[in-house]
Enzyme design. Structure first.
Site, PDB file in Angstrom:
ATOM      1  N   ARG A 176      11.131  -0.880  11.571  1.00 46.04           N
ATOM      2  CA  ARG A 176      10.339  -1.034  12.413  1.00 46.04           C
ATOM      3  C   ARG A 176      10.134  -2.632  13.040  1.00 46.04           C
ATOM      4  O   ARG A 176      10.660  -3.193  12.821  1.00 46.04           O
ATOM      5  CB  ARG A 176       9.314  -1.545  11.531  1.00 46.04           C
ATOM      6  CG  ARG A 176       8.962  -0.106  10.449  1.00 46.04           C
ATOM      7  CD  ARG A 176       7.337  -0.368   9.653  1.00 46.04           C
ATOM      8  NE  ARG A 176       6.277  -0.331  10.251  1.00 46.04           N
ATOM      9  CZ  ARG A 176       4.949  -0.581   9.866  1.00 46.04           C
ATOM     10  NH1 ARG A 176       5.415  -0.216   8.253  1.00 46.04           N
ATOM     11  NH2 ARG A 176       4.243  -1.002  10.229  1.00 46.04           N
TER      12      ARG A 176
ATOM     13  N   LYS B  24       1.215  -0.794  -0.110  1.00 43.01           N
ATOM     14  CA  LYS B  24      -0.163  -0.120  -0.466  1.00 43.01           C
ATOM     15  C   LYS B  24       0.867   1.359  -0.229  1.00 43.01           C
ATOM     16  O   LYS B  24       0.417   2.534  -1.538  1.00 43.01           O
ATOM     17  CB  LYS B  24      -1.012   0.066   1.588  1.00 43.01           C
ATOM     18  CG  LYS B  24      -1.908  -1.292   1.057  1.00 43.01           C
ATOM     19  CD  LYS B  24      -2.726  -0.948   2.128  1.00 43.01           C
ATOM     20  CE  LYS B  24      -2.474  -1.052   3.729  1.00 43.01           C
ATOM     21  NZ  LYS B  24      -1.845  -2.211   4.373  1.00 43.01           N
TER      22      LYS B  24
ATOM     23  N   ARG C  49      -0.365  -9.375  13.184  1.00 34.90           N
ATOM     24  CA  ARG C  49      -0.691  -8.005  12.146  1.00 34.90           C
ATOM     25  C   ARG C  49      -2.405  -8.423  11.010  1.00 34.90           C
ATOM     26  O   ARG C  49      -2.841  -8.584  10.771  1.00 34.90           O
ATOM     27  CB  ARG C  49       0.472  -6.806  11.586  1.00 34.90           C
ATOM     28  CG  ARG C  49       0.734  -6.193  12.721  1.00 34.90           C
ATOM     29  CD  ARG C  49       2.413  -5.860  12.477  1.00 34.90           C
ATOM     30  NE  ARG C  49       2.438  -5.164  10.767  1.00 34.90           N
ATOM     31  CZ  ARG C  49       3.267  -4.997  10.437  1.00 34.90           C
ATOM     32  NH1 ARG C  49       4.481  -5.270  10.919  1.00 34.90           N
ATOM     33  NH2 ARG C  49       3.536  -4.547   9.215  1.00 34.90           N
TER      34      ARG C  49
ATOM     35  N   ARG D 225      -9.769   0.827   9.337  1.00 34.35           N
ATOM     36  CA  ARG D 225      -9.375  -0.690   9.661  1.00 34.35           C
ATOM     37  C   ARG D 225     -10.486  -1.914  10.344  1.00 34.35           C
ATOM     38  O   ARG D 225     -10.569  -2.678  10.672  1.00 34.35           O
ATOM     39  CB  ARG D 225      -8.396  -0.385  10.617  1.00 34.35           C
ATOM     40  CG  ARG D 225      -7.015  -0.529   9.627  1.00 34.35           C
ATOM     41  CD  ARG D 225      -6.354  -1.407  10.986  1.00 34.35           C
ATOM     42  NE  ARG D 225      -4.665  -1.170  10.507  1.00 34.35           N
ATOM     43  CZ  ARG D 225      -3.772  -0.985   9.824  1.00 34.35           C
ATOM     44  NH1 ARG D 225      -3.262   0.066   9.971  1.00 34.35           N
ATOM     45  NH2 ARG D 225      -2.399  -1.639   9.821  1.00 34.35           N
TER      46      ARG D 225
ATOM     47  N   ARG E  54      11.192  -6.619   4.408  1.00 32.37           N
ATOM     48  CA  ARG E  54      11.366  -5.128   4.822  1.00 32.37           C
ATOM     49  C   ARG E  54      12.000  -4.664   6.574  1.00 32.37           C
ATOM     50  O   ARG E  54      12.767  -4.420   6.524  1.00 32.37           O
ATOM     51  CB  ARG E  54      10.464  -4.377   4.888  1.00 32.37           C
ATOM     52  CG  ARG E  54      10.411  -3.361   4.977  1.00 32.37           C
ATOM     53  CD  ARG E  54       8.395  -3.273   4.224  1.00 32.37           C
ATOM     54  NE  ARG E  54       7.673  -2.925   5.688  1.00 32.37           N
ATOM     55  CZ  ARG E  54       6.104  -2.432   5.342  1.00 32.37           C
ATOM     56  NH1 ARG E  54       5.595  -2.077   4.427  1.00 32.37           N
ATOM     57  NH2 ARG E  54       5.330  -3.086   6.924  1.00 32.37           N
TER      58      ARG E  54
HETATM   59  P1  AMP Z   1       0.847   0.454   9.329  1.00 36.25           P
HETATM   60  O1  AMP Z   1       1.466   1.324   8.871  1.00 36.25           O
HETATM   61  O2  AMP Z   1      -0.423   0.231   8.569  1.00 36.25           O
HETATM   62  O3  AMP Z   1       1.063  -1.168   9.097  1.00 36.25           O
HETATM   63  O4  AMP Z   1       0.146   0.244  10.788  1.00 36.25           O
HETATM   64  C1  AMP Z   1       1.203  -0.043  11.955  1.00 36.25           C
HETATM   65  C2  AMP Z   1       0.139   0.090  12.979  1.00 36.25           C
HETATM   66  O5  AMP Z   1       0.363   1.080  13.187  1.00 36.25           O
HETATM   67  C3  AMP Z   1      -0.869  -1.316  13.201  1.00 36.25           C
HETATM   68  O6  AMP Z   1      -0.434  -2.763  13.266  1.00 36.25           O
HETATM   69  C4  AMP Z   1      -1.663  -0.106  14.246  1.00 36.25           C
HETATM   70  O7  AMP Z   1      -1.226  -0.559  15.623  1.00 36.25           O
HETATM   71  C5  AMP Z   1      -1.419   0.589  14.287  1.00 36.25           C
HETATM   72  N1  AMP Z   1      -2.428   1.927  13.305  1.00 36.25           N
HETATM   73  C6  AMP Z   1      -2.487   2.604  11.328  1.00 36.25           C
HETATM   74  N2  AMP Z   1      -3.602   2.586  11.501  1.00 36.25           N
HETATM   75  C7  AMP Z   1      -4.855   2.268  11.886  1.00 36.25           C
HETATM   76  C8  AMP Z   1      -5.628   2.339  12.509  1.00 36.25           C
HETATM   77  N3  AMP Z   1      -6.157   2.793  11.684  1.00 36.25           N
HETATM   78  N4  AMP Z   1      -6.433   2.011  13.675  1.00 36.25           N
HETATM   79  C9  AMP Z   1      -5.679   1.185  14.532  1.00 36.25           C
HETATM   80  N5  AMP Z   1      -4.477   1.545  14.863  1.00 36.25           N
HETATM   81  C10 AMP Z   1      -3.877   1.877  13.160  1.00 36.25           C
END
Ligand code: AMP
Length: 372
Positions: free
Chosen positions: A316, A196, A328, A271, A310
């Site tokens: 991260r 994404k 996740r 989400r 990654r």
């Molecule tokens: P991402 O970079 O989108 O994979 O997000 C990394 C982490 O950020 C996720 O595993 C959640 O802990 C938090 N996070 C990101 N977006 C959301 C969301 N829309 N709702 C809740 N937690 C989020």
């Protein structure tokens, strides 16, 4: 400048010209008037209703003897010029042989100033000048010279600083423009590791959209040790979702930072259904909506391998541990994947094969976006 969108009657408006810019423009017009008319004892004629704020500022800044009068001559109804100009009311001064300055809030097609000029000439005034706060050169079709112009603007419908939309908005101290309704708001969807972020970077350039990744905003806050960052970190490190209230408020604030966006790519948001409902309501208050969910579909085992890869360079913590990665992905299927149904019911879901080269996948996404 206040960055917020506003709603007047049924229409949405976005900030366009700040109060500061308006004041500078008024100072400029005013310098011209003081310079040119100091010995002329001019009669300022402000055209109501729109010019009242501008007129007040101009008159306060005029340092020499002058007189002030107000006339009414409406030519606007709604957002379109009606082309029919009404009669002049309120001019009771003798104007023959005087220097007259017409104060206008905006000169658009020029219908009003043309009629005014004719009326002044009929009453024996040959020395008149037009001073306007806003001027739309593209729309102006008349011969009458506009001597003093504050700000030239494109041919857009504006409100504020005396200008109204069906009666509302005159009291706003900055100017707003009508917001176009055709924003392209995309939810970029897919499990963690689907690509994404990579695709969002390409698409935002290609379609001139604002990319909001909630994960990135959280990581930025963690890096800067903000309160929000500290709170989010405890959830993120375990691969869990940050509580909705926190995430939703943050997302809304990010959208509000970009009132002039042509559209948004929401990446990592919504989400769950509560977030999707909240997004729909929030965008509705801005006169827009989610146009499509474009989803990158990738097999789980490919995802795990991609994220571990990654994790070697991304720094991260949630990419470094296979257990957290699997959590996740599990949360994605338990809580997030139902959004496919949510948007499918609205005919907004578009699934896209997320395995292949970056360019190839961009092309697949573009094929969908171009049809929206
Ligand atoms: P991402 O970079 O989108 O994979 O997000 C990394 C982490 O950020 C996720 O595993 C959640 O802990 C938090 N996070 C990101 N977006 C959301 C969301 N829309 N709702 C809740 N937690 C989020």
């Amino acid at each position: 400048m206040s960055n917020s969108f506003i709603k007047l009657h049924d229409l949405h408006f976005v900030p366009f010209i700040s109060e500061n810019e308006i004041v500078k423009a008024i100072d400029k017009v005013s310098d011209g008037l003081n310079h040119d008319l100091k010995d002329k004892k001019p009669l300022f004629i402000a055209v109501l209703n729109g010019a009242f704020m501008f007129a007040s500022e101009i008159i306060k800044r005029f340092d020499y003897e002058c007189e002030v009068s107000f006339v009414k001559l409406a030519s606007y109804s709604g957002t379109e010029t009606t082309h029919e100009v009404k009669e002049l009311v309120g001019l009771d001064q003798e104007i023959s042989g005087r220097t007259v300055v017409i104060l206008e809030d905006i000169v658009d097609t020029g219908n009003t100033v043309e009629v005014l000029a004719k009326m002044l000439e009929e009453k024996g005034c040959s020395d008149y000048k037009i001073a306007t706060l806003f001027y739309k050169p593209e729309a102006y079709t008349k011969e009458v010279a506009i001597t003093y112009t504050g700000i030239e603007i494109e041919n857009r419908f504006i409100v504020g600083y005396g200008l109204d939309y069906n009666g509302l908005g005159r009291n706003l101290t900055q100017v707003y423009q009508l917001k176009s309704n055709n924003m392209t708001n995309l939810v970029l969807f897919g499990p963690p590791g689907a690509g994404k972020g990579t695709q969002a970077e390409v698409l935002k350039q290609k379609y001139d959209l604002v990319h909001i990744s909630t994960g990135d905003v959280f990581r930025y806050n963690i890096k800067n040790a903000t309160e929000l960052g500290t709170l989010a970190k405890s959830y993120m490190d375990k691969g869990q979702l940050v509580p909705d209230e926190v995430t939703i408020n943050m997302l809304n604030a990010e959208v509000d930072k970009k009132p002039n966006a042509k559209g948004f790519i929401f990446d990592g948001f919504p989400r769950n259904e509560a977030q999707a409902d909240s997004l729909a309501k929030f965008l509705e208050t801005k006169g827009t909506e989610v146009r499509a969910m474009v989803a990158l579909e990738v097999d789980d085992e490919v995802l795990v391998q991609r994220l571990l890869e990654r994790g070697k360079t991304s720094g991260r913590p949630d990419d470094a541990d296979e257990g957290v990665i699997r959590n996740r992905i599990k949360i994605y299927y338990d809580e997030t994947a139902i959004l496919k149904d949510y948007y499918q019911k609205q005919d907004k879901y578009f699934g896209i094969d997320g395995v292949g080269g970056v360019d190839e996948i961009t092309q697949r996404l573009s094929n969908v976006i171009d049809t929206l």
